[in-house]
Design a protein around this motif. Structure first.
Motif, PDB file in Angstrom:
ATOM      1  N   HIS A 190       0.836  -1.198   0.000  1.00  0.00           N
ATOM      2  CA  HIS A 190       0.000   0.000   0.000  1.00  0.00           C
ATOM      3  C   HIS A 190       0.871   1.248   0.000  1.00  0.00           C
ATOM      4  CE1 HIS A 190       0.775  -0.961   4.182  1.00  0.00           C
ATOM      5  NE2 HIS A 190       0.131   0.090   4.659  1.00  0.00           N
ATOM      6  N   SER A 191       1.285   1.642  -1.204  1.00  0.00           N
ATOM      7  CA  SER A 191       2.151   2.809  -1.402  1.00  0.00           C
ATOM      8  C   SER A 191       1.812   3.482  -2.727  1.00  0.00           C
ATOM      9  CB  SER A 191       3.627   2.397  -1.419  1.00  0.00           C
ATOM     10  OG  SER A 191       4.050   1.893  -0.168  1.00  0.00           O
ATOM     11  N   ALA A 210      12.496   0.087  -9.994  1.00  0.00           N
ATOM     12  CA  ALA A 210      13.217  -1.064  -9.444  1.00  0.00           C
ATOM     13  C   ALA A 210      12.246  -2.202  -9.122  1.00  0.00           C
ATOM     14  CB  ALA A 210      13.990  -0.656  -8.197  1.00  0.00           C
ATOM     15  N   LEU A 211      11.086  -1.881  -8.565  1.00  0.00           N
ATOM     16  CA  LEU A 211      10.084  -2.907  -8.280  1.00  0.00           C
ATOM     17  C   LEU A 211       9.581  -3.550  -9.569  1.00  0.00           C
ATOM     18  CD1 LEU A 211       8.089  -1.123  -5.432  1.00  0.00           C
ATOM     19  CD2 LEU A 211       9.486  -3.184  -5.191  1.00  0.00           C
ATOM     20  N   ILE A 212       9.376  -2.744 -10.587  1.00  0.00           N
ATOM     21  CA  ILE A 212       8.951  -3.278 -11.882  1.00  0.00           C
ATOM     22  C   ILE A 212      10.010  -4.237 -12.425  1.00  0.00           C
ATOM     23  CG2 ILE A 212       8.485  -2.664 -14.298  1.00  0.00           C
ATOM     24  CD1 ILE A 212       7.264  -0.018 -13.167  1.00  0.00           C
ATOM     25  N   HIS A 213      11.256  -3.805 -12.380  1.00  0.00           N
ATOM     26  CA  HIS A 213      12.365  -4.648 -12.845  1.00  0.00           C
ATOM     27  C   HIS A 213      12.454  -5.933 -12.022  1.00  0.00           C
ATOM     28  CE1 HIS A 213      16.241  -5.597 -14.671  1.00  0.00           C
ATOM     29  NE2 HIS A 213      16.726  -5.817 -13.457  1.00  0.00           N
ATOM     30  N   HIS A 214      12.120  -5.836 -10.754  1.00  0.00           N
ATOM     31  CA  HIS A 214      12.183  -6.974  -9.823  1.00  0.00           C
ATOM     32  C   HIS A 214      10.998  -7.921 -10.018  1.00  0.00           C
ATOM     33  CE1 HIS A 214      14.448  -8.343  -6.291  1.00  0.00           C
ATOM     34  NE2 HIS A 214      13.311  -8.730  -5.753  1.00  0.00           N
ATOM     35  N   GLY A 215       9.995  -7.499 -10.780  1.00  0.00           N
ATOM     36  CA  GLY A 215       8.791  -8.315 -10.969  1.00  0.00           C
ATOM     37  C   GLY A 215       7.807  -8.205  -9.836  1.00  0.00           C
ATOM     38  N   SER A 216       7.825  -7.093  -9.106  1.00  0.00           N
ATOM     39  CA  SER A 216       7.023  -6.934  -7.893  1.00  0.00           C
ATOM     40  C   SER A 216       5.725  -6.183  -8.149  1.00  0.00           C
ATOM     41  CB  SER A 216       7.821  -6.177  -6.830  1.00  0.00           C
ATOM     42  OG  SER A 216       9.022  -6.838  -6.531  1.00  0.00           O
ATOM     43  N   PRO A 217       4.643  -6.558  -7.462  1.00  0.00           N
ATOM     44  CA  PRO A 217       3.395  -5.781  -7.538  1.00  0.00           C
ATOM     45  C   PRO A 217       3.429  -4.587  -6.586  1.00  0.00           C
ATOM     46  CG  PRO A 217       3.031  -7.740  -6.214  1.00  0.00           C
ATOM     47  CD  PRO A 217       4.467  -7.794  -6.685  1.00  0.00           C
ATOM     48  N   ILE A 218       2.715  -3.539  -6.964  1.00  0.00           N
ATOM     49  CA  ILE A 218       2.641  -2.303  -6.178  1.00  0.00           C
ATOM     50  C   ILE A 218       1.173  -2.000  -5.909  1.00  0.00           C
ATOM     51  CG2 ILE A 218       3.184   0.163  -6.138  1.00  0.00           C
ATOM     52  CD1 ILE A 218       5.335  -0.525  -8.346  1.00  0.00           C
ATOM     53  N   GLY A 219       0.792  -1.986  -4.656  1.00  0.00           N
ATOM     54  CA  GLY A 219      -0.603  -1.736  -4.299  1.00  0.00           C
ATOM     55  C   GLY A 219      -0.862  -0.252  -4.076  1.00  0.00           C
ATOM     56  N   ILE A 220      -1.531   0.373  -5.024  1.00  0.00           N
ATOM     57  CA  ILE A 220      -1.922   1.771  -4.849  1.00  0.00           C
ATOM     58  C   ILE A 220      -2.957   1.836  -3.733  1.00  0.00           C
ATOM     59  CG2 ILE A 220      -3.109   3.719  -5.955  1.00  0.00           C
ATOM     60  CD1 ILE A 220      -1.789   2.788  -8.579  1.00  0.00           C
ATOM     61  N   THR A 221      -2.755   2.774  -2.819  1.00  0.00           N
ATOM     62  CA  THR A 221      -3.605   2.828  -1.638  1.00  0.00           C
ATOM     63  C   THR A 221      -4.554   4.018  -1.682  1.00  0.00           C
ATOM     64  OG1 THR A 221      -3.590   2.674   0.782  1.00  0.00           O
ATOM     65  CG2 THR A 221      -1.956   4.132  -0.211  1.00  0.00           C
ATOM     66  N   PHE A 222      -5.633   3.922  -0.910  1.00  0.00           N
ATOM     67  CA  PHE A 222      -6.691   4.932  -0.948  1.00  0.00           C
ATOM     68  C   PHE A 222      -6.572   5.937   0.204  1.00  0.00           C
ATOM     69  CE2 PHE A 222      -9.471   1.207  -2.662  1.00  0.00           C
ATOM     70  CZ  PHE A 222      -8.751   1.211  -3.844  1.00  0.00           C
ATOM     71  N   ASP A 259      -6.058  -0.058   2.439  1.00  0.00           N
ATOM     72  CA  ASP A 259      -5.821   0.434   3.811  1.00  0.00           C
ATOM     73  C   ASP A 259      -7.133   0.780   4.510  1.00  0.00           C
ATOM     74  OD1 ASP A 259      -4.263   0.853   6.014  1.00  0.00           O
ATOM     75  OD2 ASP A 259      -3.312   2.681   5.319  1.00  0.00           O
ATOM     76  N   PHE A 260      -8.235   0.185   4.058  1.00  0.00           N
ATOM     77  CA  PHE A 260      -9.499   0.378   4.757  1.00  0.00           C
ATOM     78  C   PHE A 260      -9.376  -0.083   6.207  1.00  0.00           C
ATOM     79  CE2 PHE A 260     -12.008   0.211   0.563  1.00  0.00           C
ATOM     80  CZ  PHE A 260     -12.262   1.579   0.591  1.00  0.00           C
ATOM     81  N   ASP A 261     -10.057   0.610   7.074  1.00  0.00           N
ATOM     82  CA  ASP A 261     -10.049   0.428   8.523  1.00  0.00           C
ATOM     83  C   ASP A 261      -8.731   0.846   9.168  1.00  0.00           C
ATOM     84  OD1 ASP A 261     -12.728  -0.513   9.212  1.00  0.00           O
ATOM     85  OD2 ASP A 261     -12.234  -2.208   7.931  1.00  0.00           O
ATOM     86  N   GLY A 262      -7.806   1.356   8.346  1.00  0.00           N
ATOM     87  CA  GLY A 262      -6.600   1.970   8.879  1.00  0.00           C
ATOM     88  C   GLY A 262      -6.634   3.479   8.722  1.00  0.00           C
ATOM     89  N   VAL A 263      -7.727   3.989   8.149  1.00  0.00           N
ATOM     90  CA  VAL A 263      -7.859   5.430   7.899  1.00  0.00           C
ATOM     91  C   VAL A 263      -9.225   5.912   8.384  1.00  0.00           C
ATOM     92  CG1 VAL A 263      -6.277   5.523   5.948  1.00  0.00           C
ATOM     93  CG2 VAL A 263      -8.670   4.962   5.539  1.00  0.00           C
TER      94      VAL A 263
END
Length: 304
Positions: A190-191, A210-222, A259-263
């Motif tokens: 969540h970033s 770098a995350l893309i190159h690493h093959g990593s998913p990125i969770g866009i947060t609300f 990040d629901f219930d964390g905001v």
């Protein structure tokens, strides 16, 4: 459309209010009823121990949240516990999967046996820090921006050995780069994008690439303050972060970690888990259906 949501803080609220009704409590942003309505197929439940809890009680608090997870979410609400790839891909129609994650290793203090115990209990994703420093690494708000400690490197080696995700959301930038050299299953649950909204919790373009190159998913947060500096965030702000990661070559890496219930403050039109419908409708106005399916589900599940 099926949805994989990479982060929510329901367990924290259940720790603070153990009798809360996960099925349909109005005080929760994520409920079983809301998940069904939204089309959630997999939800990651974070174990986040509030800083107000005394350090000597934090591991017990983490164990209490795991007990609540099994009793109130798996057994009580009928969700399916997901520990490995075959669990995920054998979910039947109508079944909702639940993944356990640890948000910050403060609760293990300096004892890797505690981390091993949490992994044995089913934790499949681990963030080393929350926003501040602990025995493993510095968080994003620690001014010295230190990387991983010796213990932190041992913890990442353990995650690699157990084939668990290492979550770099909340981690200092120096710690981020350390993790990328040590582990091949990195996620940012969540970033958002620092170039759009400068904030310590967001990722620089260099980190995103770098995350893309690493093959990593990125969770866009609300989280509104990670989306815009305006008083009110809108779904169009979420789309702006999606588009920026796409422009960096990350179409196959974008996901969502609400990040629901964390905001307390929420995006207009994304106030609860069932509001995902509004986001989906807006995404389909801008992107091909295949890409939207990736954003919502496949980009995370293909790397589980």
């Amino acid at each position: 459309m099926k949805i994989f949501d990479a982060h929510c803080d329901v367990l924290m609220k259940m720790l603070l209010e153990p009798k809360i009704d996960f099925i349909q409590a109005s005080s929760l942003q994520v409920t079983k009823a809301g998940m069904v309505k939204a089309g959630i197929k997999v939800q990651v439940f974070a174990i986040y121990v509030p800083e107000a809890i005394h350090p000597s009680m934090r591991f017990e608090a983490a164990l209490t949240m795991i007990e609540l997870f099994f009793e109130r979410i798996i057994k009580g609400a009928g969700l399916t516990f997901i520990q490995q790839e075959e669990d995920l891909f054998s979910l039947k129609n109508g079944e909702i999967g639940a993944v356990l994650a640890l948000e910050g290793c403060d609760c293990i203090e300096q004892d890797l046996l505690r981390l091993r115990t949490l992994l044995r209990l089913g934790v499949r994703s681990v963030g080393l820090t929350w926003n501040h420093a602990n025995a493993l690494a510095d968080g994003v708000l620690e001014e010295r921006n230190g990387g991983l400690t010796r213990l932190g490197k041992q913890a990442v080696s353990l995650l690699s050995e157990r084939n668990c995700w290492c979550d770099v959301s909340h981690l200092s930038e120096a710690g981020f780069w350390d993790c990328l050299t040590l582990h091949n299953k990195i996620i940012a649950s969540h970033s958002n994008c620092q170039s759009i909204r400068p904030h310590p919790r967001n990722l620089t373009d260099e980190q995103i690439q770098a995350l893309i190159h690493h093959g990593s998913p990125i969770g866009i947060t609300f989280v509104p303050e990670f989306l815009t500096n305006r008083p009110n965030a809108r779904i169009s702000d979420v789309i702006q972060h999606v588009e920026h990661i796409c422009s960096l070559g990350g179409v196959k890496h974008i996901g969502f970690g609400s990040d629901f219930d964390g905001v307390d403050n929420t995006v207009i039109g994304l106030e609860r888990i069932e509001s995902y419908e509004n986001l989906i409708n807006e995404l389909l106005r801008h992107y091909a259906e295949e890409d939207v399916q990736g954003f919502l589900y496949k980009n995370f599940t293909n790397r589980f």
